[in-house]
Design a protein around this motif. Structure first.
Motif, PDB file in Angstrom:
ATOM      1  N   SER A 266       0.827  -1.209   0.000  1.00 25.16           N
ATOM      2  CA  SER A 266       0.000   0.000   0.000  1.00 25.16           C
ATOM      3  C   SER A 266       0.862   1.260   0.000  1.00 25.16           C
ATOM      4  O   SER A 266       0.521   2.255  -0.660  1.00 25.16           O
ATOM      5  CB  SER A 266      -0.937   0.008   1.218  1.00 25.16           C
ATOM      6  N   LEU A 267       1.968   1.233   0.729  1.00 25.69           N
ATOM      7  CA  LEU A 267       2.859   2.400   0.757  1.00 25.69           C
ATOM      8  C   LEU A 267       3.488   2.638  -0.606  1.00 25.69           C
ATOM      9  O   LEU A 267       3.580   3.777  -1.070  1.00 25.69           O
ATOM     10  CB  LEU A 267       3.943   2.221   1.822  1.00 25.69           C
ATOM     11  N   ILE A 268       3.926   1.556  -1.255  1.00 26.87           N
ATOM     12  CA  ILE A 268       4.475   1.712  -2.605  1.00 26.87           C
ATOM     13  C   ILE A 268       3.404   2.284  -3.524  1.00 26.87           C
ATOM     14  O   ILE A 268       3.664   3.177  -4.341  1.00 26.87           O
ATOM     15  CB  ILE A 268       4.986   0.374  -3.156  1.00 26.87           C
ATOM     16  N   GLY A 269       2.173   1.772  -3.379  1.00 28.69           N
ATOM     17  CA  GLY A 269       1.069   2.269  -4.189  1.00 28.69           C
ATOM     18  C   GLY A 269       0.807   3.748  -3.976  1.00 28.69           C
ATOM     19  O   GLY A 269       0.354   4.453  -4.880  1.00 28.69           O
ATOM     20  N   ASP A 270       1.111   4.228  -2.774  1.00 28.03           N
ATOM     21  CA  ASP A 270       0.948   5.655  -2.468  1.00 28.03           C
ATOM     22  C   ASP A 270       2.175   6.473  -2.842  1.00 28.03           C
ATOM     23  O   ASP A 270       2.241   7.670  -2.561  1.00 28.03           O
ATOM     24  CB  ASP A 270       0.644   5.848  -0.985  1.00 28.03           C
ATOM     25  N   GLY A 271       3.178   5.818  -3.434  1.00 29.29           N
ATOM     26  CA  GLY A 271       4.355   6.542  -3.920  1.00 29.29           C
ATOM     27  C   GLY A 271       5.515   6.592  -2.957  1.00 29.29           C
ATOM     28  O   GLY A 271       6.430   7.390  -3.133  1.00 29.29           O
ATOM     29  N   VAL A 272       5.517   5.723  -1.926  1.00 23.76           N
ATOM     30  CA  VAL A 272       6.565   5.756  -0.902  1.00 23.76           C
ATOM     31  C   VAL A 272       7.437   4.511  -1.033  1.00 23.76           C
ATOM     32  O   VAL A 272       6.950   3.382  -0.928  1.00 23.76           O
ATOM     33  CB  VAL A 272       5.963   5.830   0.523  1.00 23.76           C
ATOM     34  N   ILE A 273       8.720   4.728  -1.279  1.00 27.03           N
ATOM     35  CA  ILE A 273       9.705   3.640  -1.265  1.00 27.03           C
ATOM     36  C   ILE A 273      10.547   3.733  -0.001  1.00 27.03           C
ATOM     37  O   ILE A 273      10.747   2.760   0.719  1.00 27.03           O
ATOM     38  CB  ILE A 273      10.611   3.697  -2.514  1.00 27.03           C
ATOM     39  N   THR A 274      11.056   4.912   0.270  1.00 28.46           N
ATOM     40  CA  THR A 274      11.849   5.166   1.470  1.00 28.46           C
ATOM     41  C   THR A 274      11.577   6.587   1.948  1.00 28.46           C
ATOM     42  O   THR A 274      11.244   7.466   1.143  1.00 28.46           O
ATOM     43  CB  THR A 274      13.354   4.974   1.192  1.00 28.46           C
ATOM     44  N   THR A 275      11.720   6.796   3.229  1.00 25.22           N
ATOM     45  CA  THR A 275      11.482   8.140   3.786  1.00 25.22           C
ATOM     46  C   THR A 275      12.547   9.136   3.345  1.00 25.22           C
ATOM     47  O   THR A 275      12.381  10.336   3.528  1.00 25.22           O
ATOM     48  CB  THR A 275      11.446   8.066   5.325  1.00 25.22           C
ATOM     49  N   ARG A 276      13.640   8.648   2.773  1.00 21.06           N
ATOM     50  CA  ARG A 276      14.713   9.548   2.333  1.00 21.06           C
ATOM     51  C   ARG A 276      14.388  10.213   0.999  1.00 21.06           C
ATOM     52  O   ARG A 276      15.087  11.116   0.571  1.00 21.06           O
ATOM     53  CB  ARG A 276      16.025   8.773   2.205  1.00 21.06           C
ATOM     54  N   GLN A 277      13.371   9.715   0.310  1.00 22.85           N
ATOM     55  CA  GLN A 277      12.983  10.282  -0.976  1.00 22.85           C
ATOM     56  C   GLN A 277      11.620  10.943  -0.868  1.00 22.85           C
ATOM     57  O   GLN A 277      10.763  10.497  -0.088  1.00 22.85           O
ATOM     58  CB  GLN A 277      12.920   9.186  -2.053  1.00 22.85           C
ATOM     59  N   PRO A 278      11.389  12.000  -1.646  1.00 19.78           N
ATOM     60  CA  PRO A 278      10.056  12.601  -1.661  1.00 19.78           C
ATOM     61  C   PRO A 278       9.018  11.592  -2.134  1.00 19.78           C
ATOM     62  O   PRO A 278       9.316  10.660  -2.881  1.00 19.78           O
ATOM     63  CB  PRO A 278      10.198  13.762  -2.658  1.00 19.78           C
ATOM     64  N   LYS A 279       7.786  11.813  -1.730  1.00 18.06           N
ATOM     65  CA  LYS A 279       6.698  10.922  -2.108  1.00 18.06           C
ATOM     66  C   LYS A 279       6.346  11.113  -3.575  1.00 18.06           C
ATOM     67  O   LYS A 279       6.199  12.231  -4.054  1.00 18.06           O
ATOM     68  CB  LYS A 279       5.482  11.217  -1.233  1.00 18.06           C
ATOM     69  N   ALA A 280       6.210  10.012  -4.303  1.00 19.28           N
ATOM     70  CA  ALA A 280       5.825  10.066  -5.713  1.00 19.28           C
ATOM     71  C   ALA A 280       4.305  10.096  -5.821  1.00 19.28           C
ATOM     72  O   ALA A 280       3.597   9.774  -4.860  1.00 19.28           O
ATOM     73  CB  ALA A 280       6.373   8.849  -6.452  1.00 19.28           C
ATOM     74  N   PRO A 281       3.752  10.473  -6.975  1.00  7.74           N
ATOM     75  CA  PRO A 281       2.300  10.391  -7.165  1.00  7.74           C
ATOM     76  C   PRO A 281       1.821   8.954  -6.987  1.00  7.74           C
ATOM     77  O   PRO A 281       2.567   8.010  -7.281  1.00  7.74           O
ATOM     78  CB  PRO A 281       2.109  10.873  -8.606  1.00  7.74           C
ATOM     79  N   PRO A 282       0.606   8.754  -6.524  1.00  4.90           N
ATOM     80  CA  PRO A 282       0.113   7.388  -6.290  1.00  4.90           C
ATOM     81  C   PRO A 282      -0.027   6.609  -7.593  1.00  4.90           C
ATOM     82  O   PRO A 282      -0.243   7.177  -8.669  1.00  4.90           O
ATOM     83  CB  PRO A 282      -1.250   7.616  -5.626  1.00  4.90           C
ATOM     84  N   LEU A 283       0.100   5.295  -7.482  1.00  3.10           N
ATOM     85  CA  LEU A 283      -0.062   4.426  -8.635  1.00  3.10           C
ATOM     86  C   LEU A 283      -1.540   4.296  -9.003  1.00  3.10           C
ATOM     87  O   LEU A 283      -2.418   4.397  -8.145  1.00  3.10           O
ATOM     88  CB  LEU A 283       0.512   3.040  -8.338  1.00  3.10           C
ATOM     89  N   LEU A 284      -1.815   4.063 -10.277  1.00  5.55           N
ATOM     90  CA  LEU A 284      -3.164   3.809 -10.752  1.00  5.55           C
ATOM     91  C   LEU A 284      -3.511   2.336 -10.543  1.00  5.55           C
ATOM     92  O   LEU A 284      -2.634   1.501 -10.306  1.00  5.55           O
ATOM     93  CB  LEU A 284      -3.273   4.154 -12.230  1.00  5.55           C
ATOM     94  N   ALA A 285      -4.790   2.023 -10.663  1.00  5.38           N
ATOM     95  CA  ALA A 285      -5.211   0.625 -10.556  1.00  5.38           C
ATOM     96  C   ALA A 285      -4.533  -0.214 -11.636  1.00  5.38           C
ATOM     97  O   ALA A 285      -4.120  -1.351 -11.390  1.00  5.38           O
ATOM     98  CB  ALA A 285      -6.726   0.521 -10.681  1.00  5.38           C
ATOM     99  N   GLU A 286      -4.378   0.357 -12.832  1.00  5.89           N
ATOM    100  CA  GLU A 286      -3.730  -0.397 -13.908  1.00  5.89           C
ATOM    101  C   GLU A 286      -2.242  -0.609 -13.628  1.00  5.89           C
ATOM    102  O   GLU A 286      -1.665  -1.605 -14.052  1.00  5.89           O
ATOM    103  CB  GLU A 286      -3.930   0.285 -15.260  1.00  5.89           C
ATOM    104  N   ASP A 287      -1.608   0.318 -12.893  1.00  3.37           N
ATOM    105  CA  ASP A 287      -0.209   0.123 -12.492  1.00  3.37           C
ATOM    106  C   ASP A 287      -0.099  -1.078 -11.558  1.00  3.37           C
ATOM    107  O   ASP A 287       0.790  -1.918 -11.708  1.00  3.37           O
ATOM    108  CB  ASP A 287       0.322   1.372 -11.785  1.00  3.37           C
ATOM    109  N   CYS A 288      -1.008  -1.137 -10.584  1.00  3.75           N
ATOM    110  CA  CYS A 288      -1.008  -2.255  -9.633  1.00  3.75           C
ATOM    111  C   CYS A 288      -1.261  -3.575 -10.368  1.00  3.75           C
ATOM    112  O   CYS A 288      -0.643  -4.599 -10.066  1.00  3.75           O
ATOM    113  CB  CYS A 288      -2.070  -2.034  -8.561  1.00  3.75           C
ATOM    114  N   TYR A 289      -2.168  -3.518 -11.332  1.00  3.37           N
ATOM    115  CA  TYR A 289      -2.465  -4.714 -12.129  1.00  3.37           C
ATOM    116  C   TYR A 289      -1.221  -5.180 -12.881  1.00  3.37           C
ATOM    117  O   TYR A 289      -0.907  -6.377 -12.901  1.00  3.37           O
ATOM    118  CB  TYR A 289      -3.597  -4.396 -13.103  1.00  3.37           C
TER     119      TYR A 289
END
Length: 509
Positions: free
Chosen positions: A173-196
């Motif tokens: 869920s965090l990756i889906g929200d654009g978070v890989i590590t706290t050291r990097q800024p948050k990316a835009p959230p993934l789309l449903a098709e990205d998760c697919y």
């Protein structure tokens, strides 16, 4: 009657002159001519007025059609503007700092997805609607340019995210929200098709547990109050199919059947769900890794999970590790001793610190960069054919003849001093410069390159030992691990890891 009318010349001018001459000769005929002329003129005026009224009506229709075209064109342009706005939102600061932007794995994946979905979709949209050849030709030229990503690049972007998730046990869920590590800024959230798509790549990588996680994440985003306008590419039934298949592959057959039943509730005549339900009820297939303990060790070592490492190995080996300065009885090292860190004693794994200078590292990177190409791992099969393993390694490499460059050749005496091995031209391979980007890896392998199982190295003999130089400091990850020994070498700029690929008796270590 003296009236002349030439059927081959119907010019009004000639006709009137002839009739005027008749009028001079016969008043009665002149009167008749006047009446006929008036009738003809009146009839012509009536006919023209009627036709012009029709023209007005046609013009009204043209106006309506033009306005209708403008309305439709505005709708098409509105769709294109919506697409551009969505791309702008995702791009964020990409224009200001492209390198920083693509350093975020989620943003890199989204960038590649836009080329695969949105930009191709826009080209097809223009082709079907107004067929703007100027735009289409420019788009086609860009597609053939060197920087335009291919389908394999998009798939690799998904694999990188999955590899990071698996290695560092990242939350889906965090990756889906654009978070890989706290050291990097948050990316835009993934789309449903990205998760697919991530779920599909997890399936291709035989990771059913991640298939289920990503498909469920995609389902949540698809069922949310505000799904993306582009999520219609992925249907709920498609996602449920993948969840059902992943559960079955994990051995959760009853759950897989339940999901198949959900599909049939949505679409009672879905033949794929009916077939799967039948297969799931009749057959059980569980996929197991050939060496789960070793794989668990590798992932733990890559995460630098000391708790796990201690539990598995420290109590067994009870080795005493240490750091020291030494000269190995080499004259050059009396002046500048080697900085040695012993990572493992038997078999020996040693890390030498400050073995390369900044200038040497800069020169190697500058020389190698133009020649970097995608690495491949070739393995001989039992029938003596060569098999390429595309998922074994994710990196770019360049081969450099270390003996043909004075600046590279100056490193060789240092390697001899530190290792005690010969670096003569017929004793060493070319220098292999490797670049591992975000999510790069080289899976478990033996480094001895024996003739029996390696393609492309026939006749070169066995690789007795390896010296691996690090030319970058890495904030997270990037280590070299030895799962059976429970050893991890950390990437420290300017250092080198040294190990033997064979034991004293000549068998591989």
């Amino acid at each position: 009657m003296l009236m002349k009318y030439d059927h081959h010349d119907i010019s009004p001018h000639v006709f009137k002159i002839d009739m005027w001459h008749n009028f001079q000769e016969s008043p009665i005929m002149g009167l008749l001519w006047l009446l006929v002329t008036i009738t003809l003129v009146d009839g012509d005026l009536f006919s023209s007025a009627s036709r012009m009224a029709t023209v007005v009506t046609v013009e009204e229709k043209l106006i309506r059609e033009a306005l209708d075209y403008v309305d439709k064109e505005q709708l098409r342009l509105a769709e294109i503007r919506k697409l551009i706005k969505q791309i702008h939102r995702e791009r964020g600061h990409a224009v200001n700092d492209p390198k920083e932007y693509v350093n975020h794995p989620v943003q890199s994946f989204q960038l590649l997805r836009r080329f695969r979905r949105q930009w191709i979709g826009l080209k097809n949209y223009v082709s079907l609607n107004n067929n703007d050849q100027a735009y289409l030709s420019k788009a086609a030229a860009l597609e053939n340019s060197p920087g335009y990503p291919k389908e394999d690049d998009y798939i690799d972007g998904a694999k990188i995210i999955l590899k990071l998730q698996d290695t560092y046990k990242l939350n889906t869920s965090l990756i889906g929200d654009g978070v890989i590590t706290t050291r990097q800024p948050k990316a835009p959230p993934l789309l449903a098709e990205d998760c697919y798509e991530l779920g599909i790549q997890a399936w291709n990588a035989s990771s059913p547990e991640y298939v289920k996680q990503w498909m469920e994440e995609g389902l949540l985003r698809l069922r949310s109050d505000k799904p993306s306008e582009y999520d219609h590419y992925v249907g709920e039934v498609n996602i449920l199919h993948q969840i059902s298949a992943s559960l079955y592959k994990q051995g959760s057959i009853s759950e897989a059947i339940d999901i198949a039943k959900q599909i049939l509730e949505i679409d009672p005549w879905n033949t794929a769900a009916l077939d799967r339900k039948t297969v799931y009820e009749e057959k059980l297939r569980i996929m197991q890794a050939s060496d789960p303990d070793s794989n668990e060790a590798t992932m733990a070592l890559c995460r630098n999970d000391n708790t796990y490492i201690k539990k598995k190995w420290r109590k067994q080996h009870k080795r005493s590790l240490y750091c020291h300065f030494t000269h190995y009885n080499r004259p050059r090292l009396f002046i500048r001793p080697a900085k040695v860190e012993v990572l493992n004693k038997k078999p020996p794994v040693i890390q030498f610190h400050d073995i390369l200078t900044k200038k040497e590292m800069a020169f190697i990177k500058k020389t190698a960069e133009p020649h970097l190409s995608k690495s491949r791992v070739a393995i001989k099969t039992t029938d003596e054919n060569t098999s390429i393993k595309p998922d074994q390694r994710k990196s770019s490499i360049a081969w450099m003849n270390i003996h043909q460059s004075h600046r590279l050749r100056s490193i060789l005496p240092r390697v001899e001093d530190y290792t005690g091995l010969s670096t003569q031209e017929n004793h060493t391979e070319y220098l292999q410069a490797a670049h591992y980007g975000v999510g790069g890896f080289y899976k478990q392998h033996f480094d001895d390159m024996t003739d029996e199982d390696s393609a492309g190295y026939e006749g070169l003999g066995k690789r007795i030992a390896t010296v691996l130089f690090y030319m970058n400091d890495v904030p997270e990850g990037g280590g070299t691990v030895f799962p059976r020994a429970g050893v991890r070498a950390s990437p420290i700029k300017g250092s080198a890891v040294f190990w033997y690929n064979f034991l004293k008796m000549g068998n591989g270590s």
